[in-house]
Scaffold this active site. Structure first.
Site, PDB file in Angstrom:
ATOM      1  N   GLU A  43      19.989  52.436  74.313  1.00 38.05           N
ATOM      2  CA  GLU A  43      20.500  51.316  75.107  1.00 38.05           C
ATOM      3  C   GLU A  43      19.600  50.091  74.936  1.00 38.05           C
ATOM      4  O   GLU A  43      18.379  50.207  74.825  1.00 38.05           O
ATOM      5  CB  GLU A  43      20.564  51.698  76.583  1.00 38.05           C
ATOM      6  N   ARG A 101      35.846  40.474  58.100  1.00 37.87           N
ATOM      7  CA  ARG A 101      36.819  40.896  57.086  1.00 37.87           C
ATOM      8  C   ARG A 101      38.006  41.628  57.699  1.00 37.87           C
ATOM      9  O   ARG A 101      39.068  41.729  57.081  1.00 37.87           O
ATOM     10  CB  ARG A 101      36.137  41.785  56.044  1.00 37.87           C
ATOM     11  N   ASP A 176      38.290  35.545  43.726  1.00 39.63           N
ATOM     12  CA  ASP A 176      39.616  35.998  44.147  1.00 39.63           C
ATOM     13  C   ASP A 176      40.421  34.807  44.658  1.00 39.63           C
ATOM     14  O   ASP A 176      39.882  33.719  44.874  1.00 39.63           O
ATOM     15  CB  ASP A 176      39.534  37.108  45.204  1.00 39.63           C
ATOM     16  N   LYS A 199      41.849  39.479  42.176  1.00 43.00           N
ATOM     17  CA  LYS A 199      41.129  40.727  42.413  1.00 43.00           C
ATOM     18  C   LYS A 199      42.053  41.775  42.996  1.00 43.00           C
ATOM     19  O   LYS A 199      42.870  41.485  43.877  1.00 43.00           O
ATOM     20  CB  LYS A 199      39.958  40.464  43.377  1.00 43.00           C
ATOM     21  N   ARG A 201      42.034  45.895  44.678  1.00 41.74           N
ATOM     22  CA  ARG A 201      41.144  46.909  45.271  1.00 41.74           C
ATOM     23  C   ARG A 201      41.787  48.282  45.106  1.00 41.74           C
ATOM     24  O   ARG A 201      42.642  48.680  45.908  1.00 41.74           O
ATOM     25  CB  ARG A 201      40.892  46.611  46.752  1.00 41.74           C
ATOM     26  N   ASP A 225      31.229  32.852  46.397  1.00 44.76           N
ATOM     27  CA  ASP A 225      31.924  33.674  47.391  1.00 44.76           C
ATOM     28  C   ASP A 225      31.306  33.414  48.750  1.00 44.76           C
ATOM     29  O   ASP A 225      30.218  32.832  48.845  1.00 44.76           O
ATOM     30  CB  ASP A 225      31.831  35.156  47.029  1.00 44.76           C
ATOM     31  N   ASP A 229      28.512  41.802  49.557  1.00 47.78           N
ATOM     32  CA  ASP A 229      28.232  43.040  50.279  1.00 47.78           C
ATOM     33  C   ASP A 229      27.654  44.057  49.293  1.00 47.78           C
ATOM     34  O   ASP A 229      26.481  43.996  48.952  1.00 47.78           O
ATOM     35  CB  ASP A 229      29.490  43.542  50.964  1.00 47.78           C
TER      36      ASP A 229
END
Length: 323
Positions: A43, A101, A176, A199, A201, A225, A229
């Protein structure tokens, strides 16, 4: 009775204190004193060690890192503590908006987690949000409060202008279609050509480039971009540009998420440089060789100063809409 003076109180969460310190230095103020602890069961606890009654409180936090959920919860708890301590306003300076995202339903029975995060932020007592290069601009509409959406494109443009690259060969590349509009703005700033990739996926956290619109043969390409990630998209994009005859390749982004293999992948990428902003901390031992970090602290400092003094911040937004 004399008019009460406004007061600015700047605090940082535990994720990116270095950026917060830079912002404070730009503003000429000191970071406020807040006690952040974690109990043995996980916590989170927050307590302000100075008065924030009647103050305009700015909470700097990056919702990112290995413990992204803790980062979000820490921000919410800091906001609740400030609200209960009678702060006049509470602005969340979210240098990276986690879960951005997940801003739409791409398949049946999926959540829209970016909206859920917006609801949590609103409930916590935050009265204004400031962020930079959201994954999609419509996330601003998830909030029923003012949202200052800054962009790092001018900072990145200034960096590449200073390198004196051959304008006749320069080409900004979008990895993309969704990034095409931002890439067009960067290409306008650099007075360069533009190329756009499509692009696909094939699986979760996997990417492949299926098409390239534009001529990159013999060009100095700048792949832009909003975030990196795992780096799969950009690695595939770099391979495509190499196969299409690009002379040199630079990579740039605002948010260096760099999870999983991302950091090593970028450090070993066959490019001239990987230029990222400090919205998310990058380990110092990795800021050598290809990975170059530039700061957004002056931009956030100007935005905070303008919001605090009720001045316009339009010139810090999308340059197309500057007043």
């Amino acid at each position: 009775m004399t008019e009460m003076q406004k007061s600015l109180a700047l605090f940082t969460g535990s994720v990116n204190p270095d950026l917060a310190e830079k912002i404070a230095n730009e503003l000429g103020v000191s970071l406020g004193n807040v006690k952040l602890e974690t109990f043995s069961n996980g916590e989170i606890y927050a307590r302000y060690l100075e008065s924030v009654r009647g103050a305009d409180v700015f909470l700097i936090q990056s919702v990112a890192g290995e413990h992204i959920n803790d980062a979000l919860m820490e921000l919410l708890i800091m906001a609740d503590a400030a609200k209960r301590a009678s702060a006049r306003t509470i602005t969340a300076v979210i240098t990276h908006y986690g879960y951005a995202r997940q801003d739409r339903k791409a398949a049946a029975r999926e959540p829209i987690t970016a909206k859920l995060v917006a609801n949590l932020i609103t409930t916590s007592g935050i009265t204004r949000v400031m962020s930079i290069d959201l994954h999609q601009g419509q996330i601003q509409g998830f909030f029923d409060m003012p949202v200052d959406h800054l962009t790092a494109l001018p900072i990145l443009a200034d960096y590449f202008k200073a390198k004196n690259l051959d304008k006749d060969k320069l080409c900004v590349v979008s990895p993309d279609v969704g990034r095409a509009k931002a890439a067009k703005k960067l290409s306008d700033m650099l007075e360069s050509d533009l190329a756009i990739m499509h692009k696909g996926r094939p699986g979760h956290n996997k990417a492949e480039i299926t098409a390239l619109i534009g001529d990159v043969e013999g060009k100095i390409c700048i792949l832009n971009d909003d975030m990196i990630d795992t780096g799969g998209t950009l690695a595939a994009a770099v391979d495509t540009l190499k196969n299409k005859g690009a002379e040199k390749i630079y990579v740039c982004c605002t948010h260096p998420v760099l999870s999983g293999p991302g950091l090593d992948r970028m450090a070993n990428l066959d490019v001239e440089e990987v230029v990222v902003c400090d919205t998310i901390p990058v380990p110092l031992d990795k800021q050598t060789g290809k990975i170059k970090v530039i700061s957004v602290a002056p931009l956030f400092a100007r935005a905070i100063a303008n919001v605090y003094s009720n001045r316009s911040v339009s010139d810090l937004f999308d340059p197309d809409f500057a007043l």
